[in-house]
Design an enzyme around this catalytic site. Structure first.
Site, PDB file in Angstrom:
ATOM      1  N   LYS A  38      -0.811  13.014  37.664  1.00  0.00           N
ATOM      2  CA  LYS A  38      -0.349  11.624  37.673  1.00  0.00           C
ATOM      3  C   LYS A  38       1.146  11.502  37.377  1.00  0.00           C
ATOM      4  O   LYS A  38       1.860  10.759  38.052  1.00  0.00           O
ATOM      5  CB  LYS A  38      -1.175  10.798  36.689  1.00  0.00           C
ATOM      6  CG  LYS A  38      -2.645  10.689  37.104  1.00  0.00           C
ATOM      7  CD  LYS A  38      -3.470   9.930  36.101  1.00  0.00           C
ATOM      8  CE  LYS A  38      -3.215   8.439  36.139  1.00  0.00           C
ATOM      9  NZ  LYS A  38      -3.607   7.818  37.406  1.00  0.00           N
ATOM     10  N   GLY A 252      -2.606   4.480  42.041  1.00  0.00           N
ATOM     11  CA  GLY A 252      -2.170   3.900  40.776  1.00  0.00           C
ATOM     12  C   GLY A 252      -0.864   4.502  40.287  1.00  0.00           C
ATOM     13  O   GLY A 252      -0.012   3.803  39.729  1.00  0.00           O
ATOM     14  N   ASP A 253      -0.681   5.813  40.521  1.00  0.00           N
ATOM     15  CA  ASP A 253       0.568   6.470  40.134  1.00  0.00           C
ATOM     16  C   ASP A 253       1.733   5.899  40.934  1.00  0.00           C
ATOM     17  O   ASP A 253       2.839   5.724  40.420  1.00  0.00           O
ATOM     18  CB  ASP A 253       0.480   7.978  40.382  1.00  0.00           C
ATOM     19  CG  ASP A 253      -0.766   8.597  39.795  1.00  0.00           C
ATOM     20  OD1 ASP A 253      -1.254   8.101  38.760  1.00  0.00           O
ATOM     21  OD2 ASP A 253      -1.266   9.577  40.375  1.00  0.00           O
ATOM     22  N   THR A 254       1.468   5.632  42.209  1.00  0.00           N
ATOM     23  CA  THR A 254       2.493   5.043  43.073  1.00  0.00           C
ATOM     24  C   THR A 254       2.894   3.667  42.571  1.00  0.00           C
ATOM     25  O   THR A 254       4.088   3.337  42.511  1.00  0.00           O
ATOM     26  CB  THR A 254       1.981   4.939  44.515  1.00  0.00           C
ATOM     27  OG1 THR A 254       1.710   6.257  45.008  1.00  0.00           O
ATOM     28  CG2 THR A 254       3.004   4.264  45.414  1.00  0.00           C
TER      29      THR A 254
END
Length: 307
Positions: A38, A252-254
């Site tokens: 992540k 979500g990391d993006t």
């Protein structure tokens, strides 16, 4: 400088296949090998936004060497504490005739107390103008209590701390005033003892309580329903863009990487949330993280409103 911290990086094997049947050889249509984790993903997103950063973490074997190589080729400096066992490989399989995605996620390698101390020594070097973004799960041997240790260091050294991890020990870091916390709706619900995800109004109340307890900003991912952003000044909601989902890993990391990049660049909150949602959606619509080419078009689908 922005530092990302990945305490359980991975190589992700992303497979696309027409069918998945037991006891036979299943031939794949395509596959992709991705340096992942992540925090690593956040580093890639920041770099694609033109924001320099350094990737920290722990890992071992040929797999961490591959991740370090990909980061370096991308122009991202990295400084990992090396452990004996190899960093994990995860498998994500898209089965076309089922329109389903299967996720096989492995445990991380063992990390000794000495190696944890080495990591904390690196974090001790961060200073007032730095940001540390910690994301994801922890390898074996790294206890969730490390969150409070890192948060305490951030307050003492006056650098900003960003947290994106599911451990309930995040709540213990609030006394040290983290800069940004990014739970998803499942995580924040579990932190408050909820067995199911409540309505949006209740999620907002929980986000505001995190702010009251010490967090400066809270970004709540709602998956396909969008996201909420809460701080002492405003509460925002934005929907997600629609499209054919290919691979949800990294979405979500993006969103976090894009939103953090917008914060350090001084992007207004509404515009920042819209771009972050579009970027997160675009990652879900392809085999790996967005290159931001489709983001302006996807932004047209997203409405951000103040609540």
């Amino acid at each position: 400088m922005i530092y990302t911290l990945t305490l359980n990086p991975a190589i992700d094997l992303v497979i696309d296949t027409k069918t998945m049947k037991p006891n036979v050889v299943n031939r794949t249509e395509s596959y992709d090998i991705q340096a992942n984790g992540k925090g690593v993903n956040v580093s890639f997103i920041l770099k694609r936004l033109g924001i320099e950063n350094i990737a920290l973490g722990v890992g071992g074997g040929f797999t961490i060497k591959y991740i370090e190589e990909v980061l370096s080729k991308s122009g991202i400096s990295n400084d990992f504490v090396h452990v004996e066992q190899p960093t994990r490989i995860n498998v994500f399989t898209r089965v076309q005739d089922e329109n389903q995605e299967y996720k096989l996620v492995n445990k991380g390698p063992k990390t000794s107390s000495n190696q944890v101390d080495q990591l904390l020594q690196k974090i001790q070097k961060l200073r007032k103008d730095d940001i540390l973004s910690l994301s994801g799960s922890f390898s074996e041997g790294i206890e969730p209590g490390i969150l409070s240790k890192i948060a305490k260091i951030s307050e003492q050294n006056q650098f900003k701390l960003v947290l994106d991890t599911s451990y309930p020990e995040v709540m213990e870091t609030l006394q040290f005033h983290p800069y940004l916390i990014k739970p998803n709706d499942h995580e924040i619900s579990s932190w408050f003892g909820k067995k199911t995800i409540p309505e949006q109004t209740e999620l907002i109340k929980m986000g505001k309580e995190l702010v009251q307890r010490g967090a400066s900003n809270v970004l709540i991912s709602l998956g396909g329903s969008g996201a909420l952003f809460v701080n002492a000044q405003e509460t925002l909601y934005g929907n997600a863009a629609t499209g054919e989902v290919v691979n949800t890993a990294g979405s979500g990391d993006t969103m976090l990487g894009s939103f953090l990049g917008g914060m350090v660049s001084g992007l207004p909150s509404k515009k920042n949330l819209k771009r972050a949602l579009a970027a997160g959606s675009d990652t879900a619509f392809q085999s790996w993280i967005t290159d931001f080419k489709n983001v302006p078009a996807l932004e047209e689908q997203i409405q951000v409103k103040e609540l």
